[in-house]
Design an enzyme around this catalytic site. Structure first.
Site, PDB file in Angstrom:
ATOM      1  N   LEU A  23       0.819  -1.198   0.000  1.00 31.90           N
ATOM      2  CA  LEU A  23       0.000   0.000   0.000  1.00 31.90           C
ATOM      3  C   LEU A  23       0.858   1.255   0.000  1.00 31.90           C
ATOM      4  O   LEU A  23       0.555   2.226  -0.706  1.00 31.90           O
ATOM      5  CB  LEU A  23      -0.951   0.007   1.201  1.00 31.90           C
ATOM      6  CG  LEU A  23      -1.868   1.229   1.305  1.00 31.90           C
ATOM      7  CD1 LEU A  23      -2.690   1.416   0.026  1.00 31.90           C
ATOM      8  CD2 LEU A  23      -2.787   1.122   2.513  1.00 31.90           C
ATOM      9  N   ASP A  54      10.302   2.319  13.870  1.00 30.92           N
ATOM     10  CA  ASP A  54       9.584   1.243  14.553  1.00 30.92           C
ATOM     11  C   ASP A  54       8.422   1.882  15.296  1.00 30.92           C
ATOM     12  O   ASP A  54       8.607   2.517  16.337  1.00 30.92           O
ATOM     13  CB  ASP A  54      10.528   0.525  15.522  1.00 30.92           C
ATOM     14  CG  ASP A  54       9.840  -0.596  16.298  1.00 30.92           C
ATOM     15  OD1 ASP A  54       8.617  -0.789  16.126  1.00 30.92           O
ATOM     16  OD2 ASP A  54      10.530  -1.266  17.083  1.00 30.92           O
ATOM     17  N   ALA A  78       2.268  -2.648   9.686  1.00 30.96           N
ATOM     18  CA  ALA A  78       1.404  -3.638  10.343  1.00 30.96           C
ATOM     19  C   ALA A  78       2.124  -4.974  10.439  1.00 30.96           C
ATOM     20  O   ALA A  78       3.028  -5.269   9.650  1.00 30.96           O
ATOM     21  CB  ALA A  78       0.099  -3.813   9.567  1.00 30.96           C
ATOM     22  N   TYR A  79       1.713  -5.751  11.413  1.00 32.00           N
ATOM     23  CA  TYR A  79       2.128  -7.148  11.515  1.00 32.00           C
ATOM     24  C   TYR A  79       1.046  -7.951  10.801  1.00 32.00           C
ATOM     25  O   TYR A  79      -0.066  -8.128  11.312  1.00 32.00           O
ATOM     26  CB  TYR A  79       2.248  -7.568  12.983  1.00 32.00           C
ATOM     27  CG  TYR A  79       2.824  -8.955  13.173  1.00 32.00           C
ATOM     28  CD1 TYR A  79       4.170  -9.120  13.480  1.00 32.00           C
ATOM     29  CD2 TYR A  79       2.037 -10.089  13.046  1.00 32.00           C
ATOM     30  CE1 TYR A  79       4.720 -10.387  13.659  1.00 32.00           C
ATOM     31  CE2 TYR A  79       2.570 -11.353  13.212  1.00 32.00           C
ATOM     32  CZ  TYR A  79       3.904 -11.500  13.522  1.00 32.00           C
ATOM     33  OH  TYR A  79       4.437 -12.750  13.684  1.00 32.00           O
ATOM     34  N   TYR A 177      -4.439 -11.841  15.043  1.00 30.93           N
ATOM     35  CA  TYR A 177      -4.229 -10.733  14.109  1.00 30.93           C
ATOM     36  C   TYR A 177      -5.434  -9.793  14.097  1.00 30.93           C
ATOM     37  O   TYR A 177      -5.292  -8.575  14.242  1.00 30.93           O
ATOM     38  CB  TYR A 177      -3.977 -11.274  12.702  1.00 30.93           C
ATOM     39  CG  TYR A 177      -4.065 -10.217  11.629  1.00 30.93           C
ATOM     40  CD1 TYR A 177      -3.044  -9.294  11.445  1.00 30.93           C
ATOM     41  CD2 TYR A 177      -5.195 -10.125  10.805  1.00 30.93           C
ATOM     42  CE1 TYR A 177      -3.132  -8.313  10.464  1.00 30.93           C
ATOM     43  CE2 TYR A 177      -5.290  -9.155   9.821  1.00 30.93           C
ATOM     44  CZ  TYR A 177      -4.256  -8.250   9.660  1.00 30.93           C
ATOM     45  OH  TYR A 177      -4.359  -7.271   8.703  1.00 30.93           O
ATOM     46  N   LYS A 181      -5.622  -5.864  15.369  1.00 32.54           N
ATOM     47  CA  LYS A 181      -6.018  -4.777  14.465  1.00 32.54           C
ATOM     48  C   LYS A 181      -7.196  -3.993  15.039  1.00 32.54           C
ATOM     49  O   LYS A 181      -7.251  -2.763  14.934  1.00 32.54           O
ATOM     50  CB  LYS A 181      -6.370  -5.332  13.085  1.00 32.54           C
ATOM     51  CG  LYS A 181      -5.191  -5.876  12.301  1.00 32.54           C
ATOM     52  CD  LYS A 181      -4.147  -4.813  11.985  1.00 32.54           C
ATOM     53  CE  LYS A 181      -4.641  -3.817  10.937  1.00 32.54           C
ATOM     54  NZ  LYS A 181      -3.586  -2.827  10.586  1.00 32.54           N
TER      55      LYS A 181
END
Length: 369
Positions: A23, A54, A78-79, A177, A181
């Protein structure tokens, strides 16, 4: 430099996190094509990778704000390792929850505004709803609504009756996850309220990075003759082209978002909905037409439980995914009514997901990837 009204035009400074993400690369590509101007505003972007910023480290965040003094922050960091997050919850929450919280807190101190990207995985879906809406895929190419010059591709605008989940739908994430989020978007809205924009998107793909479209193209090109490709058919969502989302983000930042005009939580995805299996079939059909593939491979449908069982046999435990997470984009579309810069640059912005896929694959073919 002056704006059309004769007033001096200011430059908007943007801090872009997660610079290596698909993105972020789409945001930079879209802005470069527009000569760093969008809807009459000029943007200066500082794109920082994880190695440079970070977002889960307070000192790192403060240093980046002090150095670049952003007017806006776009958080693409994002992870995203959905399965790995199940056994790496601390890291998933550090990046997906603490990171956005630290960015939002620094925005409060400096007066910057924040665009935060969230996910359809904050939802669980209802299997019965998913099944009923999947049935509505019948007749998609028989709606009779076409765009000039594209009818030869077999694409038509979606006539689906199911329009997807709205922003008022209750989140119920199934995975670590998704939970991380959700925690991140809640922190952003709690801290910044109307000074933040949170965009939930789904099934993101583009010419950059790792995504479903590129994975399917690679697998389809490497399959042995007659060897079937198994793809899940009971998870329903909305594929989204990264470049279309990038256009939307720049349009939202460039448009007047006055304090006091309501929630800044938006859904954006390609229009319509499909299963991963339907998505794979369409990828192959269009890729063959564009000669990105030499031959068709058999694609077989498989349900989520069977797919997970086969993965487990190979030592891979999959995180649970939502059975239905198609997103309804009506709210953000209405918000941008009358502001047509994004649509001018990206005609696929509000079109069926297959039109967005066509634009991406044409770009992919032109780049010789």
């Amino acid at each position: 430099m002056y704006a059309p009204n004769g007033e001096p035009e200011s430059t908007v400074t943007v801090l872009l996190t997660g610079a290596d993400s698909q993105l972020s690369k789409a945001l930079l590509r879209v802005l470069a094509k527009a000569a760093c101007r969008f809807d009459g505003r000029t943007f200066r972007v500082h794109a920082l990778s994880h190695a440079q910023l970070d977002i889960g480290d307070k000192k790192s965040v403060a240093a980046a704000f002090a150095r670049f003094k952003p007017d806006w922050v776009i958080n693409c960091a994002a992870y995203n390792a959905v399965d790995r997050a199940e056994t790496a919850a601390d890291e998933a929450y550090r990046v997906n929850s603490l990171g956005p919280e630290l960015l939002a807190s620094e925005c409060v101190l400096t007066g910057a505004r924040l665009v935060h990207i969230s996910s359809d995985y904050v939802f669980s879906g209802e299997p019965t709803v998913a099944y009923e809406l999947a049935l509505n895929q019948n007749g998609l190419t028989n709606s009779g609504l076409t765009h000039s010059g594209l009818t030869e591709s077999g694409l038509t605008e979606s006539g689906l009756t199911g329009r997807g989940l709205t922003e008022s739908a209750t989140p119920a994430p199934l995975s670590v996850y998704g939970q991380s989020k959700l925690a991140g978007e809640q922190a952003v809205l709690r801290i910044l309220a109307e000074h933040a924009i949170v965009i939930r998107t789904a099934w993101l793909y583009g010419v950059d990075g790792h995504n479903f479209v590129k994975t399917m193209l690679r697998l389809m090109a490497s399959m042995s003759d007659g060897q079937p490709l198994s793809v899940i058919n009971d998870q329903i969502g909305s594929p989204t082209w990264a470049d279309a989302l990038a256009h939307l983000i720049w349009q939202l930042i460039a448009s007047p978002l006055n304090v006091g005009c309501g929630s800044r939580l938006f859904h954006y995805a390609g229009q319509g909905q499909c299963s991963w299996y339907d998505f794979a079939l369409e990828i192959q059909r269009q890729a063959l037409a564009l000669k990105l593939l030499d031959k068709a491979v058999p694609i077989s449908a498989i349900d989520s439980l069977s797919y997970a069982a086969k993965a487990l046999e190979k030592g891979n435990k999959l995180a649970p995914r939502p059975s239905y997470s198609a997103l309804n984009s009506d709210k953000v579309r209405q918000r941008l009514t009358g502001q047509n810069s994004a649509l001018t640059h990206c005609p696929e912005l509000w079109r069926d997901w297959r039109w967005q896929l066509k634009a991406m694959l044409e770009d992919y073919a032109a780049k010789g990837l």
